[in-house]
Design a protein around this motif. Structure first.
Motif, PDB file in Angstrom:
ATOM      1  N   ALA A  72       8.632   3.187  -2.824  1.00 28.33           N
ATOM      2  CA  ALA A  72       8.038   4.264  -3.622  1.00 28.33           C
ATOM      3  C   ALA A  72       7.503   3.709  -4.944  1.00 28.33           C
ATOM      4  O   ALA A  72       6.416   4.096  -5.399  1.00 28.33           O
ATOM      5  CB  ALA A  72       9.074   5.348  -3.874  1.00 28.33           C
ATOM      6  N   ARG A  73       8.239   2.790  -5.549  1.00 26.92           N
ATOM      7  CA  ARG A  73       7.794   2.182  -6.812  1.00 26.92           C
ATOM      8  C   ARG A  73       6.512   1.381  -6.589  1.00 26.92           C
ATOM      9  O   ARG A  73       5.602   1.400  -7.426  1.00 26.92           O
ATOM     10  CB  ARG A  73       8.887   1.274  -7.365  1.00 26.92           C
ATOM     11  CG  ARG A  73       8.527   0.614  -8.690  1.00 26.92           C
ATOM     12  CD  ARG A  73       9.615  -0.337  -9.149  1.00 26.92           C
ATOM     13  NE  ARG A  73      10.894   0.328  -9.303  1.00 26.92           N
ATOM     14  CZ  ARG A  73      12.012  -0.300  -9.656  1.00 26.92           C
ATOM     15  NH1 ARG A  73      11.993  -1.610  -9.888  1.00 26.92           N
ATOM     16  NH2 ARG A  73      13.147   0.368  -9.766  1.00 26.92           N
ATOM     17  N   THR A  74       6.434   0.698  -5.459  1.00 27.02           N
ATOM     18  CA  THR A  74       5.248  -0.111  -5.163  1.00 27.02           C
ATOM     19  C   THR A  74       4.014   0.763  -4.990  1.00 27.02           C
ATOM     20  O   THR A  74       2.933   0.444  -5.502  1.00 27.02           O
ATOM     21  CB  THR A  74       5.479  -0.945  -3.889  1.00 27.02           C
ATOM     22  OG1 THR A  74       6.644  -1.763  -4.067  1.00 27.02           O
ATOM     23  CG2 THR A  74       4.282  -1.840  -3.604  1.00 27.02           C
ATOM     24  N   LEU A  75       4.153   1.863  -4.268  1.00 26.56           N
ATOM     25  CA  LEU A  75       3.015   2.772  -4.095  1.00 26.56           C
ATOM     26  C   LEU A  75       2.506   3.269  -5.445  1.00 26.56           C
ATOM     27  O   LEU A  75       1.298   3.403  -5.654  1.00 26.56           O
ATOM     28  CB  LEU A  75       3.416   3.956  -3.224  1.00 26.56           C
ATOM     29  CG  LEU A  75       3.703   3.670  -1.751  1.00 26.56           C
ATOM     30  CD1 LEU A  75       4.174   4.939  -1.057  1.00 26.56           C
ATOM     31  CD2 LEU A  75       2.474   3.098  -1.055  1.00 26.56           C
ATOM     32  N   ALA A  76       3.434   3.524  -6.357  1.00 26.84           N
ATOM     33  CA  ALA A  76       3.057   4.008  -7.685  1.00 26.84           C
ATOM     34  C   ALA A  76       2.311   2.945  -8.485  1.00 26.84           C
ATOM     35  O   ALA A  76       1.665   3.270  -9.490  1.00 26.84           O
ATOM     36  CB  ALA A  76       4.302   4.462  -8.450  1.00 26.84           C
ATOM     37  N   ILE A 126       4.079  -4.974   0.633  1.00 31.84           N
ATOM     38  CA  ILE A 126       3.418  -3.672   0.696  1.00 31.84           C
ATOM     39  C   ILE A 126       2.104  -3.734  -0.059  1.00 31.84           C
ATOM     40  O   ILE A 126       2.061  -4.141  -1.222  1.00 31.84           O
ATOM     41  CB  ILE A 126       4.314  -2.574   0.094  1.00 31.84           C
ATOM     42  CG1 ILE A 126       5.645  -2.512   0.839  1.00 31.84           C
ATOM     43  CG2 ILE A 126       3.611  -1.217   0.140  1.00 31.84           C
ATOM     44  CD1 ILE A 126       6.612  -1.505   0.258  1.00 31.84           C
ATOM     45  N   GLY A 127       1.030  -3.340   0.606  1.00 36.16           N
ATOM     46  CA  GLY A 127      -0.277  -3.382  -0.037  1.00 36.16           C
ATOM     47  C   GLY A 127      -1.188  -2.282   0.472  1.00 36.16           C
ATOM     48  O   GLY A 127      -0.720  -1.242   0.942  1.00 36.16           O
ATOM     49  N   TYR A 128      -2.484  -2.530   0.425  1.00 33.72           N
ATOM     50  CA  TYR A 128      -3.457  -1.509   0.810  1.00 33.72           C
ATOM     51  C   TYR A 128      -4.791  -2.165   1.136  1.00 33.72           C
ATOM     52  O   TYR A 128      -5.039  -3.332   0.788  1.00 33.72           O
ATOM     53  CB  TYR A 128      -3.656  -0.503  -0.334  1.00 33.72           C
ATOM     54  CG  TYR A 128      -4.153  -1.143  -1.610  1.00 33.72           C
ATOM     55  CD1 TYR A 128      -5.517  -1.339  -1.839  1.00 33.72           C
ATOM     56  CD2 TYR A 128      -3.263  -1.593  -2.590  1.00 33.72           C
ATOM     57  CE1 TYR A 128      -5.976  -1.960  -2.984  1.00 33.72           C
ATOM     58  CE2 TYR A 128      -3.707  -2.215  -3.746  1.00 33.72           C
ATOM     59  CZ  TYR A 128      -5.052  -2.392  -3.941  1.00 33.72           C
ATOM     60  OH  TYR A 128      -5.512  -3.023  -5.084  1.00 33.72           O
ATOM     61  N   ASN A 129      -5.641  -1.418   1.809  1.00 28.90           N
ATOM     62  CA  ASN A 129      -7.021  -1.853   1.991  1.00 28.90           C
ATOM     63  C   ASN A 129      -7.934  -0.702   1.595  1.00 28.90           C
ATOM     64  O   ASN A 129      -7.544   0.461   1.649  1.00 28.90           O
ATOM     65  CB  ASN A 129      -7.299  -2.268   3.437  1.00 28.90           C
ATOM     66  CG  ASN A 129      -8.492  -3.214   3.531  1.00 28.90           C
ATOM     67  OD1 ASN A 129      -9.107  -3.557   2.519  1.00 28.90           O
ATOM     68  ND2 ASN A 129      -8.810  -3.645   4.741  1.00 28.90           N
ATOM     69  N   GLY A 144      -0.244  -8.185  -0.736  1.00 26.64           N
ATOM     70  CA  GLY A 144       0.262  -6.892  -1.170  1.00 26.64           C
ATOM     71  C   GLY A 144       0.405  -6.784  -2.675  1.00 26.64           C
ATOM     72  O   GLY A 144      -0.006  -7.664  -3.438  1.00 26.64           O
ATOM     73  N   VAL A 145       0.984  -5.681  -3.083  1.00 29.43           N
ATOM     74  CA  VAL A 145       1.234  -5.409  -4.497  1.00 29.43           C
ATOM     75  C   VAL A 145       2.607  -5.900  -4.907  1.00 29.43           C
ATOM     76  O   VAL A 145       2.827  -6.365  -6.017  1.00 29.43           O
ATOM     77  CB  VAL A 145       1.101  -3.890  -4.770  1.00 29.43           C
ATOM     78  CG1 VAL A 145       1.540  -3.540  -6.183  1.00 29.43           C
ATOM     79  CG2 VAL A 145      -0.331  -3.439  -4.529  1.00 29.43           C
ATOM     80  N   ARG A 146       3.555  -5.785  -3.981  1.00 28.00           N
ATOM     81  CA  ARG A 146       4.922  -6.191  -4.268  1.00 28.00           C
ATOM     82  C   ARG A 146       5.605  -6.627  -2.979  1.00 28.00           C
ATOM     83  O   ARG A 146       5.347  -6.087  -1.913  1.00 28.00           O
ATOM     84  CB  ARG A 146       5.700  -5.040  -4.909  1.00 28.00           C
ATOM     85  CG  ARG A 146       7.142  -5.377  -5.283  1.00 28.00           C
ATOM     86  CD  ARG A 146       7.892  -4.145  -5.772  1.00 28.00           C
ATOM     87  NE  ARG A 146       7.446  -3.711  -7.080  1.00 28.00           N
ATOM     88  CZ  ARG A 146       8.001  -4.125  -8.220  1.00 28.00           C
ATOM     89  NH1 ARG A 146       8.995  -4.999  -8.200  1.00 28.00           N
ATOM     90  NH2 ARG A 146       7.557  -3.660  -9.366  1.00 28.00           N
TER      91      ARG A 146
END
Length: 202
Positions: free
Chosen positions: A12-16, A47-50, A84-86
């Motif tokens: 949840a922290r990573t998404l934020a 955890i990341g995103y595109n 990813g972000v984290r």
């Protein structure tokens, strides 16, 4: 704190931490399952995103590639979808708390072993323990993605439901099965269109 709870909080922290200016362009959250030095005792989740912009760029740069590949195949993901972000899990450098919690639980389950235990454990026993740890972690990651949908975290951060694409660097064939299990069906219709198993059943 249970390891599972820690993973949920960190996810949840990573998404934020996703860049606010890119939120509207993100079309998928990415879960890369891997392990430190290819050691199954140290599994982690990046955890990341595109984004739509990155998918369009990848498609333009690879003229011979099918649009599905540049959009959904992790081989074409940018750093935000790979590194990813984290990183969370049993990676002492990136998540020391998670590392301690995971090790404690593995010890309690009788699955942990140290390098000096190699004289006491056969190679087969080590492999069996490693496989059990890897499978547990994959199942945890699938459940984690599912819960991010169910508890509203994904919609709360991203403003709309988006798919979570899971891929295991040591078992690429599981990408479709894990992603199917982790998401509402309507979110992964396009992604699953290239699932070899589903195609063989048509």
């Amino acid at each position: 704190m249970p390891f599972r709870q820690h993973m949920g909080q960190m996810a949840a922290r990573t998404l934020a931490e996703f860049p606010e200016e890119l939120i509207s362009d993100i079309y998928a959250v990415t879960f890369r399952i891997d392990s430190v030095d290819q050691d199954p005792r140290f599994p982690y989740l990046a955890i990341g995103y595109n984004t739509e912009a990155e998918a369009a760029r990848a498609n333009a740069e690879t003229a011979d590639t099918e649009p599905w590949e540049s959009r959904w195949n992790y081989a074409y993901f940018p750093p935000s979808g790979l590194e990813g972000v984290r990183v969370i899990g049993h990676d002492p450098a990136h998540d020391p708390v998670g590392s301690d919690l995971h090790r404690q639980e593995a010890v309690t389950q009788g699955l942990w072993y140290e390098e000096e235990d190699e004289d006491c454990l056969s190679e087969q026993e080590q492999d069996e323990r490693g496989e059990a740890l890897a499978e547990q972690f994959r199942e945890l990651c699938v459940d984690l993605a599912r819960r991010l949908h169910e508890d509203g975290t994904l919609v709360g951060v991203l403003g709309r439901p988006l798919p979570v694409i899971l891929y295991d660097m040591f078992d690429p064939d599981e990408m479709f099965a894990m992603t199917r299990a982790a998401n509402p069906p309507d979110l992964v219709t396009e992604f699953l269109s290239e699932d070899p198993q589903a195609q063989s059943q048509v």
